[in-house]
Write a protein that holds these residues in place. Structure first.
Motif, PDB file in Angstrom:
ATOM      1  N   GLY A   1       0.834  -1.189   0.000  1.00 55.69           N
ATOM      2  CA  GLY A   1       0.000   0.000   0.000  1.00 55.69           C
ATOM      3  C   GLY A   1       0.870   1.240   0.000  1.00 55.69           C
ATOM      4  O   GLY A   1       2.054   1.192   0.352  1.00 55.69           O
ATOM      5  N   LYS A   2       0.259   2.362  -0.386  1.00 58.07           N
ATOM      6  CA  LYS A   2       0.972   3.632  -0.461  1.00 58.07           C
ATOM      7  C   LYS A   2       0.674   4.457   0.789  1.00 58.07           C
ATOM      8  O   LYS A   2      -0.488   4.675   1.140  1.00 58.07           O
ATOM      9  CB  LYS A   2       0.541   4.403  -1.700  1.00 58.07           C
ATOM     10  N   VAL A   3       1.721   4.922   1.438  1.00 62.12           N
ATOM     11  CA  VAL A   3       1.576   5.751   2.633  1.00 62.12           C
ATOM     12  C   VAL A   3       1.083   7.130   2.195  1.00 62.12           C
ATOM     13  O   VAL A   3       1.725   7.803   1.393  1.00 62.12           O
ATOM     14  CB  VAL A   3       2.916   5.866   3.391  1.00 62.12           C
TER      15      VAL A   3
ATOM     16  N   VAL B   1      -2.624   4.294   5.073  1.00 60.25           N
ATOM     17  CA  VAL B   1      -2.085   3.613   3.903  1.00 60.25           C
ATOM     18  C   VAL B   1      -3.228   3.289   2.946  1.00 60.25           C
ATOM     19  O   VAL B   1      -4.266   2.755   3.352  1.00 60.25           O
ATOM     20  CB  VAL B   1      -1.333   2.321   4.315  1.00 60.25           C
ATOM     21  N   ASP B   2      -3.013   3.627   1.679  1.00 59.55           N
ATOM     22  CA  ASP B   2      -4.000   3.416   0.627  1.00 59.55           C
ATOM     23  C   ASP B   2      -3.686   2.116  -0.103  1.00 59.55           C
ATOM     24  O   ASP B   2      -2.609   1.962  -0.677  1.00 59.55           O
ATOM     25  CB  ASP B   2      -3.952   4.599  -0.340  1.00 59.55           C
TER      26      ASP B   2
ATOM     27  N   LYS C   1      -6.451   2.414   5.233  1.00 59.95           N
ATOM     28  CA  LYS C   1      -6.455   1.797   6.563  1.00 59.95           C
ATOM     29  C   LYS C   1      -5.385   2.444   7.427  1.00 59.95           C
ATOM     30  O   LYS C   1      -4.371   2.933   6.930  1.00 59.95           O
ATOM     31  CB  LYS C   1      -6.137   0.294   6.462  1.00 59.95           C
ATOM     32  N   ASP C   2      -5.580   2.388   8.754  1.00 55.19           N
ATOM     33  CA  ASP C   2      -4.549   2.782   9.706  1.00 55.19           C
ATOM     34  C   ASP C   2      -3.556   1.645   9.844  1.00 55.19           C
ATOM     35  O   ASP C   2      -3.954   0.471   9.952  1.00 55.19           O
ATOM     36  CB  ASP C   2      -5.155   3.073  11.082  1.00 55.19           C
TER      37      ASP C   2
ATOM     38  N   GLU D   1       8.046   7.359   4.791  1.00 53.01           N
ATOM     39  CA  GLU D   1       7.501   8.694   4.558  1.00 53.01           C
ATOM     40  C   GLU D   1       6.295   8.643   3.629  1.00 53.01           C
ATOM     41  O   GLU D   1       6.086   7.651   2.912  1.00 53.01           O
ATOM     42  CB  GLU D   1       8.576   9.576   3.921  1.00 53.01           C
ATOM     43  N   VAL D   2       5.530   9.721   3.624  1.00 52.21           N
ATOM     44  CA  VAL D   2       4.396   9.847   2.712  1.00 52.21           C
ATOM     45  C   VAL D   2       4.909   9.668   1.282  1.00 52.21           C
ATOM     46  O   VAL D   2       5.944  10.221   0.906  1.00 52.21           O
ATOM     47  CB  VAL D   2       3.709  11.222   2.884  1.00 52.21           C
ATOM     48  N   GLY D   3       4.193   8.858   0.514  1.00 52.41           N
ATOM     49  CA  GLY D   3       4.579   8.568  -0.869  1.00 52.41           C
ATOM     50  C   GLY D   3       5.302   7.248  -1.021  1.00 52.41           C
ATOM     51  O   GLY D   3       5.362   6.699  -2.116  1.00 52.41           O
TER      52      GLY D   3
END
Length: 97
Positions: free
Chosen positions: A7-9, A23-24, A30-31, A41-43
């Motif tokens: 999943g992607k953060v 996370v997508d 979801k958490d 990190e994000v992304g």
């Protein structure tokens, strides 16, 4: 089935002293606990199992894995509407939510 899914953060935060992320997973967010990957990190993409990010993954591998899982129907099984699916299998009409 319980899969380890990439999943992607999309968000990172500290919650009650615990490093957490949103996370997508291809549209399902979801958490996820980042105790094992505090530097993510994000992304970034991560493999997640039972709510824990376990390993960072490059985007190409993550997207290929998500596509494979989608073709297998594993994402629907993992993230889909289990109640609706059970009702359909039992021949019951779908109940609006």
């Amino acid at each position: 089935m319980c899969l380890a899914v990439p999943g992607k953060v999309v968000g990172v935060e500290e919650r009650d002293g615990t490093h957490m992320a949103k996370v997508d997973f291809g549209g399902v967010v979801k958490d996820v606990c980042l105790a094992y990957l505090p530097e993510i990190e994000v992304g970034d993409y991560a493999i997640v199992h039972v709510g824990f990010a376990l390993q960072r993954l490059d985007e190409e591998a993550a997207l290929a894995t998500l596509e494979l899982f989608a073709r297998m129907g594993a994402l629907e099984e993992e993230f889909g509407d289990a109640w609706g699916r059970a009702a359909a299998e039992a021949g019951e009409p779908e109940v609006p939510r």
